[in-house]
Design an enzyme around this catalytic site. Structure first.
Site, short mmCIF file in Angstrom:
data_model
loop_
_atom_site.label_atom_id
_atom_site.label_comp_id
_atom_site.label_asym_id
_atom_site.label_seq_id
_atom_site.Cartn_x
_atom_site.Cartn_y
_atom_site.Cartn_z
N LEU A 11 0.85 -1.20 0.00
CA LEU A 11 0.00 0.00 0.00
C LEU A 11 0.88 1.25 0.00
O LEU A 11 1.70 1.44 0.90
CB LEU A 11 -0.91 0.02 1.23
CG LEU A 11 -1.80 -1.21 1.44
CD1 LEU A 11 -2.68 -1.02 2.68
CD2 LEU A 11 -2.66 -1.48 0.21
N GLY A 14 -1.01 6.80 -0.29
CA GLY A 14 -1.23 7.98 0.55
C GLY A 14 -0.25 9.10 0.25
O GLY A 14 0.84 8.88 -0.27
N ARG A 18 1.28 13.88 7.16
CA ARG A 18 2.06 14.23 8.36
C ARG A 18 3.54 14.49 8.06
O ARG A 18 4.28 14.94 8.91
CB ARG A 18 1.89 13.12 9.42
CG ARG A 18 0.49 13.08 10.01
CD ARG A 18 0.19 11.77 10.73
NE ARG A 18 -0.16 10.68 9.82
CZ ARG A 18 -0.54 9.48 10.21
NH1 ARG A 18 -0.61 9.18 11.50
NH2 ARG A 18 -0.83 8.54 9.31
N GLU A 157 -8.44 2.38 15.73
CA GLU A 157 -7.43 3.41 15.43
C GLU A 157 -7.28 4.37 16.60
O GLU A 157 -8.25 4.64 17.31
CB GLU A 157 -7.84 4.17 14.16
CG GLU A 157 -7.78 3.33 12.92
CD GLU A 157 -6.45 2.62 12.75
OE1 GLU A 157 -5.42 3.30 12.64
OE2 GLU A 157 -6.43 1.38 12.75
N ASN A 229 5.39 7.96 9.79
CA ASN A 229 4.27 8.85 9.53
C ASN A 229 4.72 10.30 9.44
O ASN A 229 4.07 11.11 8.82
CB ASN A 229 3.20 8.70 10.62
CG ASN A 229 2.51 7.34 10.54
OD1 ASN A 229 2.38 6.77 9.47
ND2 ASN A 229 2.12 6.81 11.68
N TYR A 367 44.40 22.30 -10.16
CA TYR A 367 43.22 21.73 -10.82
C TYR A 367 43.66 20.98 -12.07
O TYR A 367 44.27 21.56 -12.97
CB TYR A 367 42.23 22.84 -11.21
CG TYR A 367 41.14 22.31 -12.11
CD1 TYR A 367 40.32 21.26 -11.68
CD2 TYR A 367 40.94 22.82 -13.39
CE1 TYR A 367 39.33 20.74 -12.50
CE2 TYR A 367 39.95 22.30 -14.22
CZ TYR A 367 39.16 21.26 -13.77
OH TYR A 367 38.18 20.74 -14.58
N ASN A 387 41.08 23.95 -19.23
CA ASN A 387 40.45 22.99 -20.15
C ASN A 387 39.26 23.57 -20.87
O ASN A 387 38.81 23.06 -21.86
CB ASN A 387 40.06 21.70 -19.42
CG ASN A 387 39.15 21.96 -18.25
OD1 ASN A 387 39.18 23.04 -17.66
ND2 ASN A 387 38.35 20.99 -17.89
N ALA A 425 58.08 28.37 -13.26
CA ALA A 425 57.04 28.91 -12.39
C ALA A 425 56.30 30.03 -13.10
O ALA A 425 56.91 30.86 -13.76
CB ALA A 425 57.65 29.44 -11.10
C1 UD1 Z 1 -2.36 2.00 9.67
C2 UD1 Z 1 -3.40 1.11 10.36
C3 UD1 Z 1 -3.04 1.00 11.84
C4 UD1 Z 1 -1.65 0.40 11.95
C5 UD1 Z 1 -0.64 1.21 11.17
C6 UD1 Z 1 0.67 0.48 11.16
C7 UD1 Z 1 -5.48 1.44 9.18
C8 UD1 Z 1 -6.82 2.07 9.19
N1 UD1 Z 1 -4.71 1.68 10.20
O1 UD1 Z 1 -2.45 3.29 10.25
O2 UD1 Z 1 -3.97 0.17 12.52
O3 UD1 Z 1 -1.29 0.33 13.33
O4 UD1 Z 1 -1.06 1.41 9.81
O5 UD1 Z 1 1.63 1.18 10.46
O6 UD1 Z 1 -5.16 0.71 8.26
N2 UD1 Z 1 -2.76 4.20 2.09
C9 UD1 Z 1 -3.25 4.09 0.81
N3 UD1 Z 1 -4.47 4.62 0.52
C10 UD1 Z 1 -5.21 5.26 1.45
C11 UD1 Z 1 -4.70 5.37 2.77
C12 UD1 Z 1 -3.46 4.82 3.06
O7 UD1 Z 1 -2.61 3.50 -0.07
O8 UD1 Z 1 -6.31 5.71 1.11
C13 UD1 Z 1 -1.44 3.62 2.36
C14 UD1 Z 1 -0.45 4.68 2.76
O9 UD1 Z 1 0.28 5.15 1.64
C15 UD1 Z 1 0.46 3.93 3.72
C16 UD1 Z 1 -0.43 2.83 4.29
O10 UD1 Z 1 -1.54 2.73 3.44
O11 UD1 Z 1 1.54 3.33 3.06
C17 UD1 Z 1 -0.88 3.12 5.73
O12 UD1 Z 1 -1.56 4.36 5.76
P1 UD1 Z 1 -1.38 5.36 6.95
O13 UD1 Z 1 -2.25 6.52 6.69
O14 UD1 Z 1 0.04 5.59 7.23
O15 UD1 Z 1 -2.01 4.48 8.13
P2 UD1 Z 1 -1.69 4.59 9.68
O16 UD1 Z 1 -2.38 5.78 10.22
O17 UD1 Z 1 -0.24 4.46 9.90
CA CA Z 2 1.55 4.60 8.66
#
Ligand code: UD1
Ligand code: CA
Length: 459
Positions: A11, A14, A18, A157, A229, A367, A387, A425
């Protein structure tokens, strides 16, 4: 044991709000490499099946770090981790029995951990397995809610947790392995959370409500689960990788005088009994031989260094140093410098795209660019290859063996200086100098009586 086909899903859609960045989170560099490459490397180690990567924010930019094997699906709106995973169904439905999922912002996960959860799910009659850890540091981790019988019941969460739930120390690492039929079915009926996001983590409660068993793997090394994050987390991950890398090299016989302040990128190789002094950065595909002393305050990238070399207070890029070369203090070797055995570059020497033969000495303020310099030649202080011509082209200088370039010589390229030649020189050499010859000039011109006399009549 069954050998159900396994597909990894990463995944990475995102934005990483943050991080407070214009750049997608997964492209932020970690120990010299974009964060996403760690997940890709893991995927490659766990299975031959190419991973599916879910991209969204700035997908075209992220795609540039992926190789052709990787399969990409686009999540055009970031509606949560559950929604993100669902985008992979179009590729994977009916293709793989097991789906292994993790987030690209967890770069320190180990292959062992992924293997463990896959094994756990292979032996699980239920539809999913999760990884948990103990941590009283919230860091945005979901909390594991257990039933009275201590069964995993739900993941809550941090933002949605009650006061009581916030005190739970068992957290969701964010690595999951699913039975695929169940997964795709459940994702389609997943309800949005209060914030409108579709949480992947809500599948735990689905499974519990269906009285199905959830496999649980527990991590003990919390270094592994540094999730990124924000930029504080990024620095923590960087620190952790640095410690691991530095410990590895010390075990291999390299002395690091101050490991906390020595920066060695993951692909760098170091030889035995080499000493690396503080505030030294070795990056890219740099390789250093045995018994070298590197640093302090030195940056070397993509460079091959032989045995018994010394480099101090210097910067070196894309160069080759044979054995027994010493550079610095304050040397700068730019791309394409090749220093043969025994070359000495002293303070404020700069070399670019040049080959220096054995035992060339260049002690001070010089140089050499776009040049070939023969063996044992001495480059006097302040000498320069000019050069860059008035035609705005780069020209080469070729200097023979045993040449003596006098201090402050300007070598105006294109130019050839024969073996054993000498320059005086301050000379400005614009024409080729045959071997065994001396070149002098341009002498300063004296203009008589051009300075006004002072009050007392003295000049
Ligand atoms: C998430 C978990 C949390 C866990 C944590 C561990 C959920 C709801 N929560 O929280 O329980 O403890 O990871 O690291 O899953 N992403 C997408 N599409 C989206 C949202 C996120 O691809 O719409 C991807 C982000 O790029 C990222 C990953 O999913 O790589 C996690 O997303 P992030 O927003 O960091 O979740 P956390 O708040 O860390
Ligand atoms: Ca995360």
């Amino acid at each position: 044991m069954s050998t159900k086909k396994l597909a990894p899903v990463i995944l990475a859609a995102g934005k990483g709000t943050r991080m407070v960045s214009e750049m997608p989170k997964v492209l932020h560099p970690l120990a010299d490499k974009p964060m996403l490459t760690y997940a890709l490397d893991l995927a490659e180690q766990i299975t031959d099946e190419p991973p599916v990567v879910v991209l969204g924010f700035e997908a075209e930019k992220v795609q540039k770090v992926l190789d052709d094997r990787v399969r990409v699906v686009i999540q055009s709106q970031q509606l949560g981790t559950g929604h993100a995973l669902n985008q992979a169904s179009e590729i994977l439905m009916g293709q793989s029995e097991l789906i292994l999922v993790w987030a690209a912002d967890m770069p320190l996960l180990s292959v062992e951990l992924l293997e463990k959860i896959v094994d756990c799910q292979r032996n699980n009659n239920g539809p999913m397995s999760i990884v948990t850890a103990q941590s009283d540091n919230h860091r945005g981790f979901g909390k594991i809610v257990r039933s009275d019988e201590q069964k995993v019941q739900a993941i809550v969460e941090q933002v949605d947790a009650t006061e009581d739930q916030l005190s739970i120390t068992e957290i969701n690492v964010g690595v999951y392995c699913f039975a695929s039929d169940w997964l795709w079915k459940q994702l389609n009926v997943l309800k949005p959370s209060a914030s409108g996001e579709y949480y992947l983590t809500d599948l735990v409660e689905c499974s519990y409500n269906q009285s199905k068993t959830i496999g649980v793997i527990t991590v003990t090394d919390n270094n592994e689960i540094i999730g990124i994050n924000n930029r504080v987390h990024l620095a923590e991950a960087e620190n952790s990788i640095r410690r691991q890398t530095n410990n590895y090299w010390m075990e291999k016989g390299v002395t690091l005088q101050d490991p906390e302040n020595t920066y060695i990128s993951p692909d760098v190789k170091l030889g035995k009994d080499t000493i690396v002094l503080p505030n030294t950065h070795l990056t890219g595909n740099t390789k250093v031989g045995d018994r070298c002393v590197i640093g302090p305050n030195t940056t070397i990238s993509d460079t091959i260094i032989g045995d018994d070399c010394k480099v101090k207070y210097s910067v070196i890029e894309m160069s080759v140093l044979e054995n027994e070369v010493d550079v610095g203090p304050f040397g700068h070797l730019r791309a394409g410098s090749h220093l043969s055995r025994g070359v000495h570059i002293g303070n404020f020497g700069e070399v670019k795209n040049s080959h220096l033969g054995r035992d060339v000495k260049m002690g001070h303020f010089s140089y050499i660019g776009d040049a070939t310099v023969g063996e044992r030649t001495n480059i006097g202080a302040g000498s320069i290859t000019c050069n860059f011509g008035m035609d705005k082209q780069k020209h080469r200088t070729v200097i023979g063996d045993d040449v003596f370039i006098g201090s402050d010589t300007m070598l105006v390229a294109p130019l050839k200086i024969g073996s054993r030649a000498k320059t005086g020189a301050g000379s400005v050499v614009t024409k080729d100098v045959p071997k065994d010859s001396l070149a002098v000039g341009v002498p300063a011109r004296v203009i008589v009586n051009s300075i006004k006399k002072g009050k007392d009549g003295e000049q």
